[in-house]
Design a protein around this motif. Structure first.
Motif, PDB file in Angstrom:
ATOM      1  N   ASN A   3     -28.138  90.750 -13.844  1.00  0.00           N
ATOM      2  CA  ASN A   3     -28.052  91.966 -13.788  1.00  0.00           C
ATOM      3  C   ASN A   3     -26.778  92.749 -14.625  1.00  0.00           C
ATOM      4  OD1 ASN A   3     -30.570  93.187 -12.475  1.00  0.00           O
ATOM      5  ND2 ASN A   3     -29.934  91.467 -11.209  1.00  0.00           N
ATOM      6  N   ALA A   4     -25.705  91.658 -14.703  1.00  0.00           N
ATOM      7  CA  ALA A   4     -24.506  92.169 -15.445  1.00  0.00           C
ATOM      8  C   ALA A   4     -25.053  91.982 -17.121  1.00  0.00           C
ATOM      9  CB  ALA A   4     -23.388  91.432 -15.078  1.00  0.00           C
ATOM     10  N   ALA A   5     -25.847  91.531 -17.230  1.00  0.00           N
ATOM     11  CA  ALA A   5     -26.295  91.489 -18.684  1.00  0.00           C
ATOM     12  C   ALA A   5     -27.167  92.511 -18.930  1.00  0.00           C
ATOM     13  CB  ALA A   5     -27.232  89.996 -18.849  1.00  0.00           C
ATOM     14  N   GLY A  69     -24.677 103.438 -26.705  1.00  0.00           N
ATOM     15  CA  GLY A  69     -24.607 102.501 -25.519  1.00  0.00           C
ATOM     16  C   GLY A  69     -23.142 102.354 -25.504  1.00  0.00           C
ATOM     17  N   ALA A  70     -22.704 101.402 -24.759  1.00  0.00           N
ATOM     18  CA  ALA A  70     -21.002 101.253 -24.693  1.00  0.00           C
ATOM     19  C   ALA A  70     -20.333 100.591 -25.711  1.00  0.00           C
ATOM     20  CB  ALA A  70     -20.786 100.605 -23.025  1.00  0.00           C
ATOM     21  N   THR A  71     -21.053  99.869 -26.739  1.00  0.00           N
ATOM     22  CA  THR A  71     -20.387  99.513 -27.542  1.00  0.00           C
ATOM     23  C   THR A  71     -19.952 100.580 -28.530  1.00  0.00           C
ATOM     24  OG1 THR A  71     -21.525  97.277 -27.664  1.00  0.00           O
ATOM     25  CG2 THR A  71     -20.609  97.912 -29.670  1.00  0.00           C
ATOM     26  N   GLU A  98     -10.902  92.390 -21.802  1.00  0.00           N
ATOM     27  CA  GLU A  98     -11.944  93.364 -22.138  1.00  0.00           C
ATOM     28  C   GLU A  98     -13.005  92.567 -22.880  1.00  0.00           C
ATOM     29  OE1 GLU A  98     -11.232  96.634 -21.414  1.00  0.00           O
ATOM     30  OE2 GLU A  98      -9.653  95.929 -20.396  1.00  0.00           O
ATOM     31  N   HIS A  99     -14.139  93.474 -22.907  1.00  0.00           N
ATOM     32  CA  HIS A  99     -15.304  93.153 -23.622  1.00  0.00           C
ATOM     33  C   HIS A  99     -14.930  93.251 -25.163  1.00  0.00           C
ATOM     34  CE1 HIS A  99     -19.187  94.225 -25.423  1.00  0.00           C
ATOM     35  NE2 HIS A  99     -19.635  93.562 -24.554  1.00  0.00           N
ATOM     36  N   PRO A 100     -15.592  92.474 -26.059  1.00  0.00           N
ATOM     37  CA  PRO A 100     -15.314  92.542 -27.523  1.00  0.00           C
ATOM     38  C   PRO A 100     -15.366  93.871 -28.211  1.00  0.00           C
ATOM     39  CG  PRO A 100     -16.987  90.751 -26.826  1.00  0.00           C
ATOM     40  CD  PRO A 100     -16.750  91.457 -25.613  1.00  0.00           C
ATOM     41  N   SER A 101     -16.059  94.598 -27.767  1.00  0.00           N
ATOM     42  CA  SER A 101     -16.007  96.325 -28.217  1.00  0.00           C
ATOM     43  C   SER A 101     -14.840  96.685 -28.070  1.00  0.00           C
ATOM     44  CB  SER A 101     -17.393  96.888 -27.792  1.00  0.00           C
ATOM     45  OG  SER A 101     -17.376  96.857 -26.290  1.00  0.00           O
ATOM     46  N   VAL A 102     -13.979  96.407 -26.964  1.00  0.00           N
ATOM     47  CA  VAL A 102     -12.666  96.959 -26.945  1.00  0.00           C
ATOM     48  C   VAL A 102     -11.735  95.698 -27.582  1.00  0.00           C
ATOM     49  CG1 VAL A 102     -10.870  97.442 -25.420  1.00  0.00           C
ATOM     50  CG2 VAL A 102     -13.051  98.250 -24.812  1.00  0.00           C
ATOM     51  N   ASN A 148     -14.737  93.755 -14.488  1.00  0.00           N
ATOM     52  CA  ASN A 148     -14.844  92.805 -15.478  1.00  0.00           C
ATOM     53  C   ASN A 148     -16.438  92.282 -15.318  1.00  0.00           C
ATOM     54  OD1 ASN A 148     -14.630  89.528 -15.962  1.00  0.00           O
ATOM     55  ND2 ASN A 148     -13.878  90.791 -17.640  1.00  0.00           N
ATOM     56  N   ASN A 149     -17.019  91.903 -16.547  1.00  0.00           N
ATOM     57  CA  ASN A 149     -18.229  91.524 -16.427  1.00  0.00           C
ATOM     58  C   ASN A 149     -18.739  90.123 -16.243  1.00  0.00           C
ATOM     59  OD1 ASN A 149     -16.999  91.779 -19.178  1.00  0.00           O
ATOM     60  ND2 ASN A 149     -18.542  90.982 -19.970  1.00  0.00           N
ATOM     61  N   GLU A 150     -17.460  89.367 -16.293  1.00  0.00           N
ATOM     62  CA  GLU A 150     -17.544  88.030 -15.971  1.00  0.00           C
ATOM     63  C   GLU A 150     -17.320  87.650 -14.529  1.00  0.00           C
ATOM     64  OE1 GLU A 150     -16.828  85.194 -19.303  1.00  0.00           O
ATOM     65  OE2 GLU A 150     -16.503  87.033 -20.525  1.00  0.00           O
ATOM     66  N   VAL A 178     -18.503 100.345 -17.814  1.00  0.00           N
ATOM     67  CA  VAL A 178     -19.741  99.991 -18.062  1.00  0.00           C
ATOM     68  C   VAL A 178     -20.063  99.074 -16.680  1.00  0.00           C
ATOM     69  CG1 VAL A 178     -21.212  98.201 -19.042  1.00  0.00           C
ATOM     70  CG2 VAL A 178     -19.823  99.813 -20.372  1.00  0.00           C
ATOM     71  N   GLN A 179     -19.479  98.240 -16.090  1.00  0.00           N
ATOM     72  CA  GLN A 179     -19.933  97.498 -14.813  1.00  0.00           C
ATOM     73  C   GLN A 179     -19.436  97.989 -13.523  1.00  0.00           C
ATOM     74  OE1 GLN A 179     -21.793  94.837 -15.294  1.00  0.00           O
ATOM     75  NE2 GLN A 179     -21.681  94.340 -17.402  1.00  0.00           N
ATOM     76  N   GLY A 180     -18.906  99.217 -13.844  1.00  0.00           N
ATOM     77  CA  GLY A 180     -18.041 100.037 -12.623  1.00  0.00           C
ATOM     78  C   GLY A 180     -18.958 101.488 -12.426  1.00  0.00           C
TER      79      GLY A 180
HETATM   80  N1  PLP Z   1     -18.482  96.637 -21.913  1.00  0.00           N
HETATM   81  C1  PLP Z   1     -18.850  95.940 -20.716  1.00  0.00           C
HETATM   82  C2  PLP Z   1     -17.799  95.727 -19.837  1.00  0.00           C
HETATM   83  C3  PLP Z   1     -20.055  95.420 -21.010  1.00  0.00           C
HETATM   84  O1  PLP Z   1     -20.293  94.373 -19.756  1.00  0.00           O
HETATM   85  C4  PLP Z   1     -20.584  95.462 -21.996  1.00  0.00           C
HETATM   86  C5  PLP Z   1     -22.140  94.961 -22.073  1.00  0.00           C
HETATM   87  O2  PLP Z   1     -22.518  93.871 -21.675  1.00  0.00           O
HETATM   88  C6  PLP Z   1     -20.462  96.457 -22.811  1.00  0.00           C
HETATM   89  C7  PLP Z   1     -19.127  97.091 -22.864  1.00  0.00           C
HETATM   90  C8  PLP Z   1     -21.364  96.763 -24.062  1.00  0.00           C
HETATM   91  O3  PLP Z   1     -22.283  97.578 -23.754  1.00  0.00           O
HETATM   92  P1  PLP Z   1     -23.895  97.923 -24.490  1.00  0.00           P
HETATM   93  O4  PLP Z   1     -24.632  96.670 -24.562  1.00  0.00           O
HETATM   94  O5  PLP Z   1     -24.133  99.007 -23.984  1.00  0.00           O
HETATM   95  O6  PLP Z   1     -23.330  98.160 -25.853  1.00  0.00           O
END
Ligand code: PLP
Length: 366
Positions: A3-5, A69-71, A98-102, A148-150, A178-180
């Motif tokens: 569900n974190a995915a 979305g969060a990206t 951080e997530h790659p989008s950051v 953290n998502n992982e 996103v995960q919080g």
């Molecule tokens: N930030 C975190 C911590 C995430 O876990 C994710 C997605 O897994 C994202 C950003 C990106 O979110 P989105 O899929 O809505 O672009």
């Protein structure tokens, strides 16, 4: 148990999306009644979200920008505020998790000559204190994730926000929540969230913008959303997002029960490393089954329709860049499994998972 995915859209979300598609599909910029009701729907959604993101009983003191979305929220927060923070400081404080989008956006800033400091949890006893210590008069931006998502590692976001502002009120604080979102208390100047992680649909997210904070748009055009994100608002997705936020009920107790059962089950197996410590949210558990590669384990679990993840789903099985920052060895990273719960998961699911892991170990290690 992945569900974190992403999460399954809840019944309330599906109903709201369908209703909006059938009856509330007007263009929110149209001057007629159908457009007006879309506009009212969006205004209501903003109110619901503002009430949900805060750590206090008062709604978040700011506005909501709907994104895809969060990206997009993360990119908008960082690139959109660049014009603000450039003039008053060349330093950015962030984390190595951080997530790659950051992370990738910060790398662009580095290539542009800004100084980005990334702290790793493994090097800090008190992560919030370490982040605050890095903030100086030259720090224009601090960007950190709430959870953290992982691994599920979480930080005390309201404390971080308060202490950064005390040290340098001009430092912009961006939180990837996103995960919080809906799970831990939040605060910040800019806060990113995503619909599909909280039982809404994919394709919708939000950026919370604190009053007084100004960003430049990434998308120019018709001037929707106060000119901050042009493009016709996806009223159907916004309706689903609102319904999912309303329907979300705190399940921390349930998650704690599932995590305890999982850790208990894993403790009966040999050579397991637990990668999620006590400072992690209970709905994400990362562990390594030594001697069984992540992908082998994933496919074995899949035979019984048990779905988990190796690293983060977005890295498509690529070795995690983030786990080393928690001090996890390369060997353990090769065997890492991430389990992430939702309210629908049961203790029976956890038992089935542990049984299948035990069988896989026997098969592979034999
Ligand atoms: N930030 C975190 C911590 C995430 O876990 C994710 C997605 O897994 C994202 C950003 C990106 O979110 P989105 O899929 O809505 O672009």
């Amino acid at each position: 148990m992945d569900n974190a995915a992403t999460t399954k859209p809840c019944a309330e979300c599906v109903k709201a999306v369908n209703e909006a598609m059938e009856n509330g599909f007007g263009n929110a910029s149209s001057l007629h009644g159908l457009g007006g009701s879309s506009n009212s729907m969006i205004a209501r959604a903003r109110k619901t979200l503002l009430a949900a993101v805060t750590s206090t009983n008062k709604p978040f003191d700011g506005s909501v920008l709907f994104t895809s979305g969060a990206t997009e929220s993360n990119n908008t927060a960082l690139l959109g505020s660049l014009h603000r923070f450039r003039p008053h400081g060349k330093k950015i404080v962030s984390t190595a998790i951080e997530h790659p989008s950051v992370a990738k956006t910060l790398t662009l800033f580095e290539e542009d000559g800004l100084n980005v400091v990334r702290l790793a949890p493994k090097d800090c006893d008190d992560f919030v204190e370490a982040l605050v210590n890095e903030v100086d008069e030259n720090t224009a931006l601090l960007s950190a994730m709430a959870v953290n998502n992982e691994t599920g590692f979480k930080i005390d976001v309201p404390r971080l926000y308060k202490e950064v502002k005390q040290k340098n009120p001009r430092t912009i604080v961006h939180i990837d929540a996103v995960q919080g979102f809906l799970k831990v208390p939040l605060d910040g100047d800019l806060i990113s969230v995503s619909g599909h992680k909280i039982h809404s649909t994919k394709g919708i997210g939000a950026l919370f913008i604190k009053n007084g904070e100004r960003i430049l748009p990434l998308l120019s055009g018709g001037g929707q959303q106060g000119g901050l994100r042009s493009g016709t608002e996806p009223v159907e997705l916004i309706a689903g997002f609102e319904a999912a936020v309303r329907a979300y009920s705190g399940c921390e107790e349930h998650f704690n029960k599932l995590k305890t059962r999982l850790l208990d089950g894993l403790s009966r197996l040999e050579d397991i490393g637990i990668n999620s410590g006590a400072d992690c949210v209970p709905n994400i558990v990362n562990f390594s089954v030594r001697g069984v590669r992540s992908e082998t384990m994933l496919h074995s679990l899949e035979e019984d329709e048990i779905y988990v993840s190796s690293g983060s789903a977005c890295s498509k099985g690529k070795k995690s860049d983030v786990l080393p920052a928690f001090g996890i060895s390369d060997k353990d990273i090769d065997c890492a499994v991430r389990v992430s719960f939702c309210a629908e998961n049961t203790e029976d699911d956890v038992d089935a998972l542990c049984n299948k892991i035990a069988k896989t170990i026997t098969r592979i290690r034999r």
